[in-house]
Design a protein around this motif. Structure first.
Motif, PDB file in Angstrom:
ATOM      1  N   SER A 178       0.748  -0.788   0.098  1.00 11.15           N
ATOM      2  CA  SER A 178       0.250  -0.002   0.139  1.00 11.15           C
ATOM      3  C   SER A 178       1.098   0.864  -0.033  1.00 11.15           C
ATOM      4  O   SER A 178       0.391   2.351   0.057  1.00 11.15           O
ATOM      5  CB  SER A 178      -0.846   0.111   1.209  1.00 11.15           C
ATOM      6  N   MET A 179       1.808   1.526   0.570  1.00  9.42           N
ATOM      7  CA  MET A 179       2.282   2.428   1.099  1.00  9.42           C
ATOM      8  C   MET A 179       4.143   1.820   0.772  1.00  9.42           C
ATOM      9  O   MET A 179       4.534   1.113   0.632  1.00  9.42           O
ATOM     10  CB  MET A 179       2.583   2.993   2.234  1.00  9.42           C
ATOM     11  N   ILE A 180       5.353   3.162   0.526  1.00  5.72           N
ATOM     12  CA  ILE A 180       6.723   3.086   0.829  1.00  5.72           C
ATOM     13  C   ILE A 180       7.124   3.218   2.060  1.00  5.72           C
ATOM     14  O   ILE A 180       7.412   4.273   2.404  1.00  5.72           O
ATOM     15  CB  ILE A 180       7.839   2.833  -0.557  1.00  5.72           C
ATOM     16  N   LEU A 181       8.039   2.707   2.956  1.00  7.82           N
ATOM     17  CA  LEU A 181       8.508   3.332   4.159  1.00  7.82           C
ATOM     18  C   LEU A 181       9.433   3.049   4.631  1.00  7.82           C
ATOM     19  O   LEU A 181      10.204   1.965   4.443  1.00  7.82           O
ATOM     20  CB  LEU A 181       7.577   3.023   5.314  1.00  7.82           C
ATOM     21  N   ASP A 182      10.922   4.142   4.291  1.00  6.12           N
ATOM     22  CA  ASP A 182      11.862   3.608   3.717  1.00  6.12           C
ATOM     23  C   ASP A 182      12.196   2.817   3.341  1.00  6.12           C
ATOM     24  O   ASP A 182      13.160   1.617   3.036  1.00  6.12           O
ATOM     25  CB  ASP A 182      12.238   2.574   5.628  1.00  6.12           C
ATOM     26  N   GLY A 183      12.212   3.076   2.170  1.00  2.48           N
ATOM     27  CA  GLY A 183      12.405   2.312   0.693  1.00  2.48           C
ATOM     28  C   GLY A 183      11.860   0.768   0.389  1.00  2.48           C
ATOM     29  O   GLY A 183      12.256   0.356  -0.044  1.00  2.48           O
ATOM     30  N   ALA A 184      11.242   1.046   0.842  1.00  2.80           N
ATOM     31  CA  ALA A 184      10.234  -0.695   1.002  1.00  2.80           C
ATOM     32  C   ALA A 184       8.833  -0.887   1.000  1.00  2.80           C
ATOM     33  O   ALA A 184       8.076   0.252   2.077  1.00  2.80           O
ATOM     34  CB  ALA A 184      10.370  -1.381   2.237  1.00  2.80           C
ATOM     35  N   TYR A 185       8.283  -1.533   0.595  1.00  2.00           N
ATOM     36  CA  TYR A 185       6.990  -1.707   0.314  1.00  2.00           C
ATOM     37  C   TYR A 185       6.362  -2.042   1.899  1.00  2.00           C
ATOM     38  O   TYR A 185       6.651  -2.938   2.389  1.00  2.00           O
ATOM     39  CB  TYR A 185       6.445  -2.515   0.039  1.00  2.00           C
ATOM     40  N   VAL A 186       4.905  -1.410   2.193  1.00  2.72           N
ATOM     41  CA  VAL A 186       4.744  -1.944   3.273  1.00  2.72           C
ATOM     42  C   VAL A 186       3.086  -2.150   3.483  1.00  2.72           C
ATOM     43  O   VAL A 186       2.216  -1.300   1.937  1.00  2.72           O
ATOM     44  CB  VAL A 186       4.877  -1.147   4.973  1.00  2.72           C
ATOM     45  N   ASP A 187       2.429  -2.989   3.466  1.00  8.74           N
ATOM     46  CA  ASP A 187       0.910  -3.125   3.786  1.00  8.74           C
ATOM     47  C   ASP A 187       0.053  -2.503   5.003  1.00  8.74           C
ATOM     48  O   ASP A 187       1.058  -1.896   6.294  1.00  8.74           O
ATOM     49  CB  ASP A 187       0.662  -4.828   4.222  1.00  8.74           C
ATOM     50  N   GLU A 188      -1.091  -2.323   4.705  1.00  5.90           N
ATOM     51  CA  GLU A 188      -2.066  -1.929   5.738  1.00  5.90           C
ATOM     52  C   GLU A 188      -2.852  -2.457   5.892  1.00  5.90           C
ATOM     53  O   GLU A 188      -3.513  -3.408   4.751  1.00  5.90           O
ATOM     54  CB  GLU A 188      -2.647  -0.273   4.797  1.00  5.90           C
ATOM     55  N   TYR A 189      -4.069  -1.570   7.021  1.00 12.10           N
ATOM     56  CA  TYR A 189      -4.798  -3.577   7.133  1.00 12.10           C
ATOM     57  C   TYR A 189      -5.797  -2.070   7.292  1.00 12.10           C
ATOM     58  O   TYR A 189      -5.238  -0.932   7.265  1.00 12.10           O
ATOM     59  CB  TYR A 189      -5.112  -2.781   9.179  1.00 12.10           C
ATOM     60  N   TYR A 190      -6.932  -2.761   6.614  1.00 13.09           N
ATOM     61  CA  TYR A 190      -8.096  -1.991   6.851  1.00 13.09           C
ATOM     62  C   TYR A 190      -9.378  -2.982   7.803  1.00 13.09           C
ATOM     63  O   TYR A 190      -9.072  -3.567   8.478  1.00 13.09           O
ATOM     64  CB  TYR A 190      -9.395  -2.898   5.282  1.00 13.09           C
ATOM     65  N   MET A 191      -8.982  -1.213   8.272  1.00 16.80           N
ATOM     66  CA  MET A 191     -10.088  -1.179   9.794  1.00 16.80           C
ATOM     67  C   MET A 191     -11.554  -0.860  10.122  1.00 16.80           C
ATOM     68  O   MET A 191     -11.990   0.173   9.292  1.00 16.80           O
ATOM     69  CB  MET A 191      -8.993  -1.165  11.186  1.00 16.80           C
ATOM     70  N   ALA A 192     -12.605  -1.552  10.469  1.00 16.02           N
ATOM     71  CA  ALA A 192     -14.508  -0.694  10.503  1.00 16.02           C
ATOM     72  C   ALA A 192     -14.546  -1.267  12.035  1.00 16.02           C
ATOM     73  O   ALA A 192     -13.894  -2.155  12.703  1.00 16.02           O
ATOM     74  CB  ALA A 192     -14.697  -1.500   9.406  1.00 16.02           C
ATOM     75  N   LYS A 193     -15.057  -0.114  12.505  1.00 12.16           N
ATOM     76  CA  LYS A 193     -16.441  -0.908  13.493  1.00 12.16           C
ATOM     77  C   LYS A 193     -17.304  -0.351  13.455  1.00 12.16           C
ATOM     78  O   LYS A 193     -17.937   0.713  12.417  1.00 12.16           O
ATOM     79  CB  LYS A 193     -15.978   0.533  14.622  1.00 12.16           C
ATOM     80  N   ILE A 194     -18.665  -0.823  13.191  1.00  9.63           N
ATOM     81  CA  ILE A 194     -19.643  -0.932  13.358  1.00  9.63           C
ATOM     82  C   ILE A 194     -20.316  -0.754  14.441  1.00  9.63           C
ATOM     83  O   ILE A 194     -20.007  -1.348  15.755  1.00  9.63           O
ATOM     84  CB  ILE A 194     -20.138  -2.290  12.523  1.00  9.63           C
TER      85      ILE A 194
END
Length: 169
Positions: free
Chosen positions: A149-165
């Motif tokens: 999802s993003m590049i952080l310190d030169g490396a790809y990182v994933d993101e969590y999709y989070m939700a609250k109902i």
């Protein structure tokens, strides 16, 4: 001096920009890298105006006059997703772990119920375990992973999709 909480006001534009800019320099987990955030105060004024009108929420945590954290909830506009709001949270480093995030989320829940919002959404970089814990403590669950999802310190990182109902009242 204790922490107080309030909705953003039109006169907060400069200090709010300064808070976000400081957060960009304090943590690598915000969207913008240090120095990347443009100082477009008229655009920020439009965001603040929408919150002042009650369309969105922009809650501030303050110590005296100093802004130390915020929670932004941007409500979706199309009718099919009008019941949802997307969140962004930032708290200055020296104020983390003091219950500020929990109180911001408590006030968010009240606002969401008042506005008939039943789904709160956010993303968080997977390495940001402190923020993920805060969100889980406040009722959010991981719904999925956004790969590379993003590049952080030169490396790809994933993101969590989070939700609250939230229950409709």
């Amino acid at each position: 001096m204790g922490i107080t909480y309030r909705s953003i006001q039109k006169g907060d534009v400069e200090s709010f920009w300064n808070l976000m800019n400081t957060l960009d320099h304090q943590t690598k987990y915000m969207m913008y890298e240090p120095g990347e955030r443009g100082k477009n105060l008229s655009r920020l004024e439009n965001t603040i105006d929408a919150a002042v009108r009650g369309e969105n929420l922009l809650l501030l945590a303050c110590e005296g006059e100093k802004l130390v954290g915020y929670l932004s909830a941007q409500r979706s506009t199309p009718r099919r997703i009008r019941h949802t709001a997307y969140l962004v949270v930032g708290i200055l480093k020296e104020y983390r772990g003091k219950g500020i995030g929990t109180e911001l989320f408590r006030q968010l829940d009240l606002w969401a119920k008042e506005k008939h919002i039943t789904r709160l959404e956010l993303t968080v970089m997977c390495p940001n375990t402190v923020a993920k814990h805060l969100y889980e403590k406040n009722g959010f669950v991981v719904e999925g992973v956004k790969k590379n999802s993003m590049i952080l310190d030169g490396a790809y990182v994933d993101e969590y999709y989070m939700a609250k109902i939230l229950e409709e009242s």
